[in-house]
Design an enzyme around this catalytic site. Structure first.
Site, mmCIF file in Angstrom:
data_model
loop_
_atom_site.group_PDB
_atom_site.id
_atom_site.type_symbol
_atom_site.label_atom_id
_atom_site.label_comp_id
_atom_site.label_asym_id
_atom_site.label_seq_id
_atom_site.Cartn_x
_atom_site.Cartn_y
_atom_site.Cartn_z
ATOM 1 C CD GLU A 281 -3.207 -0.715 2.105
ATOM 2 O OE1 GLU A 281 -3.011 0.047 3.067
ATOM 3 O OE2 GLU A 281 -4.248 -1.380 1.991
ATOM 4 C CG HIS A 302 9.464 -28.792 2.213
ATOM 5 N ND1 HIS A 302 10.379 -29.799 1.988
ATOM 6 C CD2 HIS A 302 9.835 -28.206 3.379
ATOM 7 C CE1 HIS A 302 11.249 -29.824 2.991
ATOM 8 N NE2 HIS A 302 10.949 -28.862 3.843
ATOM 9 C CE LYS A 414 -11.187 1.242 3.167
ATOM 10 N NZ LYS A 414 -10.778 1.934 4.381
#
Ligand code: PA5
Length: 424
Positions: A281, A302, A414
């Site tokens: 951000e 792994h 938003k």
């Protein structure tokens, strides 16, 4: 104490993909300029997250906890910067919190409005001894607010009077729906300083209230952060934040545009998530940025290491490890055929060997990697860790020429959500 080993980032150690001497020389002046600029800004009080750490008082939190001994569970409801720092604190210091009696069970629940997760939570708390800590800087984020609205309705049903004492808000001191709601219903509120954005708020009441509810030493956390600011100001150009940001910037200028954070302790995985938000951000804007990727040591050896060592070269690797673990288990003589080599080995030692082997593998494959080491993991060093990375991202913003304190991309989404849900 925190130290940084950056050896494996340089061309003389790992070959042509490392930072070359020419690049170092080319940007030497820039390093001085950025160090001086950031130090000057700190001295002039330009960074809210630094000012708040310098002046943060913990009295209102300790008073609140002392006056509300009935609280057995605290459910923290926030998202993004209003969530990840607190989670990182709880995970890193859980063993320390366990030793505090009586401590409050702190649950973080803001990051998912999935109805199944709400059921999960409701199965785990006794509402009569629970406080919901609603954390939102803007006081409007929908994932947080919808949960507040639900728990408010539930608590009002359960307790028509005095439901308010089951809520505490951590929000902007002057604005937003939460602020208004607090005034209307006289709900206890802790303030997030106006100039401290979500992802820089871990060392404000956002992270410190849950920390103190867990019984952790928030004073030590702040002291670690303050000492890191002091160290930066003493030697900005050779400080850890500068070394991290400078190295990442030089690699960026050589085409390495992602950074993998890979803690070698399960206690630091949430810290890795916090870093991921801080980098993404703060830096990802104007077509620029270093994409942060989180990997778990040693599990992702792994799962991801094949790509890291032999796939397309696109990342630098940042290990975080602990030199002295609080606890350990050592094996006696192992009498299992083929596993005798494990005799006398211990778990902390294994983590250490795995980290070293991975760093060596990457270096051998010409992949730049660095290690940040905490001498031990306690509130003080965690405070140092947060502050060093916050200062590092500020330096990186200065190198890259981006404003690390806004997040227009997040705000855009938003606003679209609000519009779709019919908010004015
Ligand atoms: O760092 C940020 O600014 C964001 O990630 C916010 O923390 C997040 O969107 C939540 O916002 P708020 O605290 O306003 O609810």
């Amino acid at each position: 104490m925190i130290t940084a080993n950056l050896e494996n980032l340089f061309a003389h150690k790992i070959g042509k993909n490392g930072i070359s001497q020419e690049t170092e020389h080319e940007f030497a002046q820039e390093r001085v300029r950025v160090g001086e600029a950031v130090a000057k800004n700190i001295s002039h009080g330009a960074y809210g997250f630094v000012n708040s750490v310098k002046h943060q008082s913990l009295k209102s939190i300790s008073d609140y906890l002392a006056e509300n001994k009935w609280i057995k569970s605290m459910v923290v409801i926030g998202i993004g910067g209003s969530d990840l720092g607190g989670r990182a604190i709880r995970q890193a210091l859980a063993s320390e919190a366990k030793t505090q009696h009586p401590h409050i069970n702190v649950l973080f629940h803001g990051d998912s409005p999935d109805p199944a997760d709400i059921d999960w939570l409701l199965d785990r708390i006794a509402p009569t001894n629970t406080v919901f800590n609603i954390v939102s800087k803007s006081g409007g984020t929908v994932e947080t607010m919808i949960q507040y609205a639900l728990f408010k309705q539930k608590m009002q049903k359960l307790k028509s009077k005095n439901w308010q004492r089951h809520f505490v808000f951590t929000t902007d001191p002057d604005e937003g729906a939460l602020h208004k709601e607090a005034k209307l219903h006289k709900i206890k509120t802790f303030s997030i300083p106006e100039d401290v954005g979500g992802r820089y708020s871990v060392l404000t009441h956002v992270g410190l209230l849950p920390a103190m509810a867990l019984g952790l030493d928030a004073h030590a956390m702040l002291e670690g952060a303050r000492d890191s600011i002091k160290k930066f100001l003493e030697q900005p150009v050779n400080s850890i934040p500068m070394l991290v940001s400078w190295a990442q910037y030089l690699l960026y200028s050589q085409g390495i545009k992602t950074s993998v954070i890979m803690p070698y302790s399960a206690r630091l995985n949430e810290f890795g998530q916090w870093y991921r938000q801080l980098w993404a951000e703060s830096l990802g804007k104007e077509g620029k940025g270093i994409l942060p990727i989180f990997a778990k040591g040693p599990a992702d050896q792994h799962s991801q290491l094949q790509f890291y060592t032999q796939g397309e070269l696109m990342s630098s690797f940042w290990f975080v490890n602990i030199a002295n673990h609080d606890t350990n288990h050592t094996l006696g003589e192992v009498d299992i055929a083929g596993l005798e080599y494990l005799s006398g080995k211990d778990f902390a030692g294994l983590l250490n060997v795995e980290h070293q082997a991975t760093a060596e593998s990457l270096a051998n494959a010409g992949r730049p990697n660095a290690t940040i080491t905490l001498d031990k993991l306690d509130p003080y060093t965690l405070g140092e860790l947060f502050m060093n990375f916050e200062l590092a991202v500020v330096c990186l913003g200065e190198f890259m020429g981006v404003n690390v304190f806004d997040q227009p991309g997040v705000e855009d989404s938003k606003q679209r959500i609000y519009a779709m849900l019919g908010r004015q």
